[in-house]
Design a protein around this motif. Structure first.
Motif, PDB file in Angstrom:
ATOM      1  N   ILE A 281       0.686  -1.167   0.031  1.00 34.37           N
ATOM      2  CA  ILE A 281      -0.049   0.076   0.017  1.00 34.37           C
ATOM      3  C   ILE A 281       0.925   1.258  -0.175  1.00 34.37           C
ATOM      4  O   ILE A 281       0.670   2.114  -0.864  1.00 34.37           O
ATOM      5  CB  ILE A 281      -0.978  -0.141   1.164  1.00 34.37           C
ATOM      6  CG1 ILE A 281      -2.002  -1.021   1.124  1.00 34.37           C
ATOM      7  CG2 ILE A 281      -1.788   1.363   1.323  1.00 34.37           C
ATOM      8  CD1 ILE A 281      -2.955  -1.213   2.182  1.00 34.37           C
ATOM      9  N   GLY A 282       1.686   1.243   0.891  1.00 35.96           N
ATOM     10  CA  GLY A 282       2.746   2.354   0.973  1.00 35.96           C
ATOM     11  C   GLY A 282       3.484   2.796  -0.409  1.00 35.96           C
ATOM     12  O   GLY A 282       3.681   3.739  -0.926  1.00 35.96           O
ATOM     13  N   GLY A 283       3.971   1.349  -0.912  1.00 33.62           N
ATOM     14  CA  GLY A 283       4.953   1.655  -1.960  1.00 33.62           C
ATOM     15  C   GLY A 283       4.099   2.204  -3.429  1.00 33.62           C
ATOM     16  O   GLY A 283       4.514   2.818  -4.139  1.00 33.62           O
ATOM     17  N   PHE A 284       2.819   1.570  -3.277  1.00 34.83           N
ATOM     18  CA  PHE A 284       2.064   1.887  -4.605  1.00 34.83           C
ATOM     19  C   PHE A 284       1.506   3.262  -4.494  1.00 34.83           C
ATOM     20  O   PHE A 284       1.355   4.152  -5.598  1.00 34.83           O
ATOM     21  CB  PHE A 284       0.794   0.858  -4.514  1.00 34.83           C
ATOM     22  CG  PHE A 284      -0.290   1.096  -5.574  1.00 34.83           C
ATOM     23  CD1 PHE A 284       0.103   0.238  -6.815  1.00 34.83           C
ATOM     24  CD2 PHE A 284      -1.313   1.876  -5.836  1.00 34.83           C
ATOM     25  CE1 PHE A 284      -0.718   0.194  -7.809  1.00 34.83           C
ATOM     26  CE2 PHE A 284      -1.897   2.088  -6.694  1.00 34.83           C
ATOM     27  CZ  PHE A 284      -1.929   1.414  -7.922  1.00 34.83           C
ATOM     28  N   TRP A 285       1.162   3.877  -3.212  1.00 34.48           N
ATOM     29  CA  TRP A 285       0.976   5.035  -2.972  1.00 34.48           C
ATOM     30  C   TRP A 285       1.990   6.140  -3.422  1.00 34.48           C
ATOM     31  O   TRP A 285       1.815   7.290  -4.085  1.00 34.48           O
ATOM     32  CB  TRP A 285       0.152   5.320  -1.687  1.00 34.48           C
ATOM     33  CG  TRP A 285      -0.225   6.815  -1.153  1.00 34.48           C
ATOM     34  CD1 TRP A 285       0.523   7.767  -0.714  1.00 34.48           C
ATOM     35  CD2 TRP A 285      -1.190   7.460  -1.979  1.00 34.48           C
ATOM     36  NE1 TRP A 285       0.048   9.110  -0.590  1.00 34.48           N
ATOM     37  CE2 TRP A 285      -1.124   8.927  -1.257  1.00 34.48           C
ATOM     38  CE3 TRP A 285      -2.431   7.215  -2.721  1.00 34.48           C
ATOM     39  CZ2 TRP A 285      -2.043  10.025  -1.561  1.00 34.48           C
ATOM     40  CZ3 TRP A 285      -3.358   8.179  -2.954  1.00 34.48           C
ATOM     41  CH2 TRP A 285      -3.326   9.404  -2.434  1.00 34.48           C
ATOM     42  N   TYR A 286       3.225   5.997  -2.792  1.00 34.18           N
ATOM     43  CA  TYR A 286       4.284   6.638  -3.107  1.00 34.18           C
ATOM     44  C   TYR A 286       4.627   6.502  -4.577  1.00 34.18           C
ATOM     45  O   TYR A 286       4.901   7.888  -5.231  1.00 34.18           O
ATOM     46  CB  TYR A 286       5.532   6.015  -2.445  1.00 34.18           C
ATOM     47  CG  TYR A 286       6.732   6.961  -2.509  1.00 34.18           C
ATOM     48  CD1 TYR A 286       6.624   8.014  -1.946  1.00 34.18           C
ATOM     49  CD2 TYR A 286       7.940   6.206  -3.175  1.00 34.18           C
ATOM     50  CE1 TYR A 286       7.920   8.685  -2.283  1.00 34.18           C
ATOM     51  CE2 TYR A 286       9.000   6.958  -3.226  1.00 34.18           C
ATOM     52  CZ  TYR A 286       9.288   8.233  -2.721  1.00 34.18           C
ATOM     53  OH  TYR A 286      10.214   9.079  -3.009  1.00 34.18           O
TER      54      TYR A 286
END
Length: 297
Positions: A281-286
């Motif tokens: 989730i964090g990597g995708f959003w970033y």
């Protein structure tokens, strides 16, 4: 640009229904576009897998030979010379499992760092979700891992292990590691797109990570040593390290208990799920937040 001369070019374009060609879509639409291109992502990964070793005589055998040769070197240095194999059941399968599992994450990170910079012509020529390139690279590494897993299972059987019900946990474990790898690869892809020096630093980062991930030694055994020295927090960090988490769980599935040191499997599975969800989730959003900037300049 109208009669009063106060309208900006952007306002004029918007009034006539024109939109920015590289504008970032909404998150929902972006995910839909990625799903619509799932066939392209898989075929792109398959094509890259086939072409990676096309110039060598042994071809795709290097997908397995490279980690096996690395494992042989590590066995000589750490298993024989350093003696980390003492007290560990089936150290051959123990070590090769660690090398194969960590190589999946290591190669995914390396491929992610080059995902944008290595495909600039494609990015500038066509409109598609740039995350497709990262997904394709990680899927390519997954395809190579699946081939390695066949060899690993043969090695495990030849070294005296027998199939158990815990082998059924391998597919969901690989899925969690896949999500984790995609997440960190998306994050490093954004960094690599704008800071090219990250590709030079990454080998040192992943090599250091490898030494702290229990590829050559047993994490609970090392944690116990730090506990006796009065530094229990070091052992906690080693146990929570995502590189070590997926390795330890894979060993538990394939080999079972490898030493007298107890392993908290429930805690490891909790870590595995948390790392996968947070990283993805964090990597995708970033990565998504910089979608309109990839390929510029």
């Amino acid at each position: 640009m109208n009669g009063s001369g106060n309208e900006s070019l952007a306002e004029f374009a918007a009034r006539h229904g024109l939109t920015q060609s590289a504008a970032r879509p909404s998150l929902r639409k972006y995910v839909q576009e990625l799903w619509q291109r799932r066939t392209f992502i898989w075929n792109f990964a398959t094509a890259k897998t086939a072409s990676t070793y096309s110039g060598s005589q042994l071809g795709q055998l290097w997908q397995v030979l490279t980690p096996l040769l690395n494992a042989g070197v590590y066995y000589l240095i750490f298993g024989v010379l350093v003696g980390t194999s003492k007290g560990i059941h089936n150290y051959t399968a123990f070590l090769i499992t660690g090398v194969f599992v960590f190589t999946f994450t290591q190669r995914s990170l390396t491929a992610g760092a080059k995902a944008i910079g290595g495909n600039l012509s494609l990015i500038r020529a066509l409109h598609f979700p740039r995350a497709s390139l990262v997904f394709a690279n990680v899927l390519m590494e997954l395809q190579q891992l699946l081939i390695s897993m066949v060899v690993l299972v043969v090695i495990v059987l030849l070294t005296g292990e027998m199939p158990t019900l815990t082998w059924l946990l391998i597919p969901p474990l690989l899925m969690l590691q896949l999500l984790f790898n995609v997440g960190i690869s998306l994050a490093i892809a954004r960094l690599g797109a704008f800071v090219r020096d990250i590709q030079q630093l990454l080998p040192f980062i992943t090599r250091t990570w490898l030494y702290f991930s229990g590829v050559f030694f047993l994490i609970p055994q090392m944690a116990a040593k730090f506990d006796h020295k009065g530094y229990p927090w070091v052992g906690k960090i080693l146990e929570a390290n995502p590189g070590a988490v997926y390795i330890e769980l894979m060993r538990s599935c394939l080999i079972g208990d490898v030493s007298k040191f107890p392993i908290n499997h429930g805690l490891l599975w909790t870590y595995a799920v948390l790392w996968a969800v947070v990283a993805f989730i964090g990597g995708f959003w970033y990565f998504y937040r910089a979608e309109e900037r990839y390929g510029r300049g």
